[in-house]
Scaffold this active site. Structure first.
Site, short mmCIF file in Angstrom:
data_model
loop_
_atom_site.label_atom_id
_atom_site.label_comp_id
_atom_site.label_asym_id
_atom_site.label_seq_id
_atom_site.Cartn_x
_atom_site.Cartn_y
_atom_site.Cartn_z
N ILE A 103 3.15 5.31 -3.30
CA ILE A 103 1.51 5.99 -4.29
C ILE A 103 1.01 3.89 -4.13
O ILE A 103 2.38 3.36 -4.63
CB ILE A 103 1.61 6.01 -5.41
CG1 ILE A 103 2.52 7.29 -6.50
CG2 ILE A 103 0.51 5.56 -6.28
CD1 ILE A 103 1.71 7.81 -5.75
N CYS A 104 -0.19 3.85 -3.58
CA CYS A 104 -0.37 2.19 -3.49
C CYS A 104 1.15 1.32 -2.11
O CYS A 104 0.57 2.08 -1.71
CB CYS A 104 -0.09 1.73 -4.67
SG CYS A 104 -1.22 0.19 -4.34
N THR A 105 0.83 0.46 -2.19
CA THR A 105 1.87 -0.85 -2.23
C THR A 105 3.45 0.20 -1.90
O THR A 105 3.71 -0.09 -1.62
CB THR A 105 1.31 -1.32 -2.61
OG1 THR A 105 1.86 -1.89 -3.56
CG2 THR A 105 -0.05 -2.23 -1.83
N GLY A 106 3.91 0.62 -3.17
CA GLY A 106 5.02 1.40 -2.20
C GLY A 106 5.12 2.33 -1.05
O GLY A 106 6.16 2.33 -1.29
N THR A 123 -2.05 4.00 1.89
CA THR A 123 -1.64 3.08 0.77
C THR A 123 -3.08 2.41 0.29
O THR A 123 -4.01 2.83 0.72
CB THR A 123 -0.50 1.58 1.63
OG1 THR A 123 -0.29 0.96 0.23
CG2 THR A 123 -1.23 1.37 2.30
#
Length: 233
Positions: A103-106, A123
């Site tokens: 999720i996102c910058t994960g 991302t």
């Protein structure tokens, strides 16, 4: 799905963006019988990047084999990109997990673990270019699916990703029931949730404010990509 209740593991680390984590958690925890694991090196409280304190439930060393492993984003990913113990844990779980989620910058953390090579991934829009350093194919999408890899855009996109996963695992009806139960019916007051909607002026203003953080991220990503490449030689 399996011969045991579905096991969902979500990484919880210092300076996580809490909605990256709690949005998908709210959806996945509503799957009947779901076994939820908030994962970190120990079970002491963890501070999010805006000060909210969250409590891990399972130490990495005690984590069972997961059906789904999710990595949220946030400012704390810079340290994760260089944390070999965490990256090794992700690689180990990825060998047996049915689904891998960023999720996102994960998603960048998954990349640093060597799990995005030649795979389509998304991302946060401001960090999408960094995916290339890990051999991923950067993809503009709120929900990006490449086989059993689910990734998403920034922060609020985690809810959409989690609903897509529930639909994949248990059918659209179950996902719709969960969506209705949390009254997820977005009607934002402004069309400014993406660079396209926000326009050039607002986007440029935000990018300028984010400049120091993005510069630090670029350095952390490059160092992680260099380590990953050296490990493969």
């Amino acid at each position: 799905m399996t011969d045991h209740p579905p096991r969902f593991g979500l990484l919880l680390f210092p300076n996580v963006t809490q909605l990256d984590l709690t949005g998908p958690y709210e959806v996945l925890a509503r799957v009947p019988g779901a076994e939820m694991h908030l994962l970190w090196t120990d079970t002491a409280p963890v501070r999010s990047d805006t000060g909210l304190r969250l409590l891990p439930t399972t130490a990495l060393a005690d984590c069972p084999k997961l059906d789904l492993l999710l990595v949220p984003g946030g400012a704390g990913i810079h340290e994760l990109l260089a944390d070999e113990a965490v990256l090794a844990f992700l690689r180990s779980q990825a060998r047996t997990a049915r689904y891998l989620v960023g999720i996102c910058t994960g998603s960048l953390v998954l990349g640093a673990a060597g799990l995005l090579k030649n795979r389509r991934a998304g991302t946060h829009w401001a960090s999408r270019r960094f995916l290339e350093a890990f051999g991923a194919v950067p993809t503009d999408g709120r929900v990006v699916v490449d086989g059993t890899l689910f990734t998403g855009g920034g922060v609020t996109a985690g809810i959409d990703v989690a609903l897509a996963i529930v639909a994949e695992l248990f059918g659209e009806e179950r996902a719709k029931i969960i969506q209705l139960s949390i009254e997820y019916d977005p009607q934002p007051p402004f069309d400014a949730g993406s660079p396209k909607g926000a326009g050039r002026e607002l986007t440029a203003f935000l990018l300028e404010r984010m400049g120091p953080m993005l510069a630090a991220r670029a350095a952390a990503v490059q160092a992680a990509a260099d380590r990953l490449g050296a490990a493969k030689e």
